[in-house]
Write a protein that holds these residues in place. Structure first.
Motif, mmCIF file in Angstrom:
data_model
loop_
_atom_site.group_PDB
_atom_site.id
_atom_site.type_symbol
_atom_site.label_atom_id
_atom_site.label_comp_id
_atom_site.label_asym_id
_atom_site.label_seq_id
_atom_site.Cartn_x
_atom_site.Cartn_y
_atom_site.Cartn_z
ATOM 1 N N ASP A 147 -11.696 4.157 -2.977
ATOM 2 C CA ASP A 147 -12.015 4.925 -4.173
ATOM 3 C C ASP A 147 -10.806 5.780 -4.563
ATOM 4 O OD1 ASP A 147 -12.026 7.145 -2.433
ATOM 5 O OD2 ASP A 147 -14.180 7.003 -2.130
ATOM 6 N N LYS A 148 -10.920 6.439 -5.716
ATOM 7 C CA LYS A 148 -9.825 7.248 -6.238
ATOM 8 C C LYS A 148 -9.505 8.416 -5.313
ATOM 9 C CE LYS A 148 -8.627 10.258 -10.136
ATOM 10 N NZ LYS A 148 -9.051 10.791 -11.452
ATOM 11 N N GLU A 149 -10.543 9.006 -4.712
ATOM 12 C CA GLU A 149 -10.339 10.163 -3.844
ATOM 13 C C GLU A 149 -9.463 9.820 -2.643
ATOM 14 O OE1 GLU A 149 -13.153 9.416 -5.336
ATOM 15 O OE2 GLU A 149 -13.240 11.175 -6.658
ATOM 16 N N GLU A 150 -9.663 8.629 -2.087
ATOM 17 C CA GLU A 150 -8.859 8.221 -0.932
ATOM 18 C C GLU A 150 -7.401 7.983 -1.340
ATOM 19 O OE1 GLU A 150 -7.939 7.477 2.965
ATOM 20 O OE2 GLU A 150 -9.789 8.280 2.104
ATOM 21 N N LEU A 151 -7.199 7.412 -2.522
ATOM 22 C CA LEU A 151 -5.841 7.207 -3.026
ATOM 23 C C LEU A 151 -5.154 8.549 -3.268
ATOM 24 C CD1 LEU A 151 -3.485 5.609 -4.110
ATOM 25 C CD2 LEU A 151 -4.717 5.313 -6.273
ATOM 26 N N LEU A 152 -5.854 9.502 -3.853
ATOM 27 C CA LEU A 152 -5.275 10.829 -4.080
ATOM 28 C C LEU A 152 -4.962 11.513 -2.754
ATOM 29 C CD1 LEU A 152 -7.430 12.230 -7.036
ATOM 30 C CD2 LEU A 152 -5.024 11.545 -7.095
ATOM 31 N N ILE A 205 -1.228 12.745 -1.786
ATOM 32 C CA ILE A 205 -0.930 14.164 -1.561
ATOM 33 C C ILE A 205 -0.360 14.368 -0.167
ATOM 34 C CG2 ILE A 205 -1.968 16.461 -1.365
ATOM 35 C CD1 ILE A 205 -3.944 15.369 -3.628
ATOM 36 N N LYS A 206 -0.851 13.623 0.816
ATOM 37 C CA LYS A 206 -0.252 13.634 2.151
ATOM 38 C C LYS A 206 1.220 13.261 2.066
ATOM 39 C CE LYS A 206 -1.983 11.231 5.396
ATOM 40 N NZ LYS A 206 -2.680 10.097 6.060
ATOM 41 N N LYS A 242 0.829 -1.204 0.000
ATOM 42 C CA LYS A 242 0.000 0.000 0.000
ATOM 43 C C LYS A 242 0.862 1.251 0.000
ATOM 44 C CE LYS A 242 -4.000 2.055 2.317
ATOM 45 N NZ LYS A 242 -5.031 1.874 3.371
ATOM 46 N N GLU A 243 1.922 1.246 0.778
ATOM 47 C CA GLU A 243 2.837 2.394 0.823
ATOM 48 C C GLU A 243 3.534 2.596 -0.520
ATOM 49 O OE1 GLU A 243 4.037 2.275 5.582
ATOM 50 O OE2 GLU A 243 5.188 1.124 4.104
ATOM 51 N N LYS A 244 3.875 1.499 -1.181
ATOM 52 C CA LYS A 244 4.506 1.592 -2.506
ATOM 53 C C LYS A 244 3.543 2.215 -3.520
ATOM 54 C CE LYS A 244 7.647 -2.344 -1.916
ATOM 55 N NZ LYS A 244 7.976 -3.735 -2.331
ATOM 56 N N VAL A 245 2.274 1.843 -3.439
ATOM 57 C CA VAL A 245 1.269 2.416 -4.346
ATOM 58 C C VAL A 245 1.147 3.920 -4.092
ATOM 59 C CG1 VAL A 245 -1.171 2.457 -4.967
ATOM 60 C CG2 VAL A 245 -0.027 0.267 -4.571
ATOM 61 N N VAL A 246 1.086 4.318 -2.825
ATOM 62 C CA VAL A 246 0.961 5.733 -2.469
ATOM 63 C C VAL A 246 2.154 6.524 -3.002
ATOM 64 C CG1 VAL A 246 1.010 7.369 -0.547
ATOM 65 C CG2 VAL A 246 -0.493 5.372 -0.452
ATOM 66 N N GLU A 306 -9.711 -2.299 -3.451
ATOM 67 C CA GLU A 306 -9.717 -3.027 -2.181
ATOM 68 C C GLU A 306 -8.795 -2.345 -1.164
ATOM 69 O OE1 GLU A 306 -8.568 -6.943 -3.292
ATOM 70 O OE2 GLU A 306 -10.611 -7.583 -3.832
ATOM 71 N N MET A 307 -7.712 -1.738 -1.667
ATOM 72 C CA MET A 307 -6.755 -1.058 -0.793
ATOM 73 C C MET A 307 -7.263 0.299 -0.314
ATOM 74 S SD MET A 307 -3.014 -1.567 -2.529
ATOM 75 C CE MET A 307 -2.207 -3.151 -2.626
ATOM 76 N N PHE A 308 -7.886 1.057 -1.224
ATOM 77 C CA PHE A 308 -8.185 2.459 -0.926
ATOM 78 C C PHE A 308 -9.671 2.823 -0.950
ATOM 79 C CE2 PHE A 308 -3.878 2.276 -2.599
ATOM 80 C CZ PHE A 308 -3.177 2.936 -1.609
#
Length: 220
Positions: free
Chosen positions: A45-50, A54-55, A4-8, A41-43
């Protein structure tokens, strides 16, 4: 680093390169070699991933600065060293300003969420430092530290992000930020704290006054 951290971290790079509006879940999945289902499944939706990406972007520089700051004898000097390092690189980078503008335009809800998150994290961190400084005798004990910090952040946010804030053209926003911060901390400090602040400032280059800046401008 977890998956998950790698995706972020990966999406953070995409945001900085392509812009927040151009990041699509299809492209993210393809570039990472995973399915969109796994991303959702990880996030969720797209908004949570963004939001998470951004964090990651905006927290990178403070992490680097804290790692580089040398140990200090007291909390107040540590605070000034951190602030000086942040301002030396610009209180807000061009990338962060551009990202903030695009978020407000295309994802206002994410923009508000990011702003609230960073404000609360920063207030908590600053409050912890000032509480320690108070215990060390550098801050007046009758000061409502949280209230003063929230007032400071309200002013600073306006000074840094709002174009309508009246700053003389001879002064950068970072310089205005620094001047406000110095006077704020002097105002809540004990005599012992003021001595620490003045000692720290005496070792820094003296900032030019507005009259000196205008005189230099006229001679050019």
């Amino acid at each position: 680093m977890t998956q998950k951290e790698k995706v972020v971290a990966h999406v953070a790079g995409m945001v900085q390169t392509l812009g927040v509006k151009s990041v699509r879940m299809d492209d993210v999945a393809q570039s990472l070699g995973m399915s969109k289902r796994t991303l959702y499944e990880m996030f969720g939706d797209k908004e949570e991933l963004l939001f998470e990406s951004i964090k990651y972007i905006t927290e990178a520089r403070p992490r680097e600065i804290l790692a580089e700051i040398e140990p200090c004898e007291n909390s107040l000097e540590l605070l000034f060293k951190c602030a000086h390092a942040m301002l030396a690189g610009g209180a807000v980078t061009d990338i962060e300003k551009r990202l903030s503008m695009n978020l407000k335009k295309f994802y206002p809800e994410i923009s508000d969420k990011v702003h609230r998150y960073h404000t609360e994290v920063a207030i908590s961190a600053l409050q912890n430092i000032l509480n320690r400084a108070c215990e060390e005798g550098y801050i007046e004990p009758n000061i409502d530290i949280e209230l003063m910090i929230r007032l400071l952040f309200s002013i600073m946010t306006t000074a840094v992000y709002e174009n309508s804030f009246a700053i003389p053209e001879e002064v950068t926003r970072e310089e205005a930020y620094g001047a406000l911060a110095v006077n704020f901390f002097r105002g809540i400090s004990t005599h012992k704290g003021i001595d620490v602040i003045d000692d720290y400032l005496s070792r820094q280059p003296r900032p030019l006054t507005l009259n000196e800046r205008r005189a230099m401008k006229q001679t050019k």
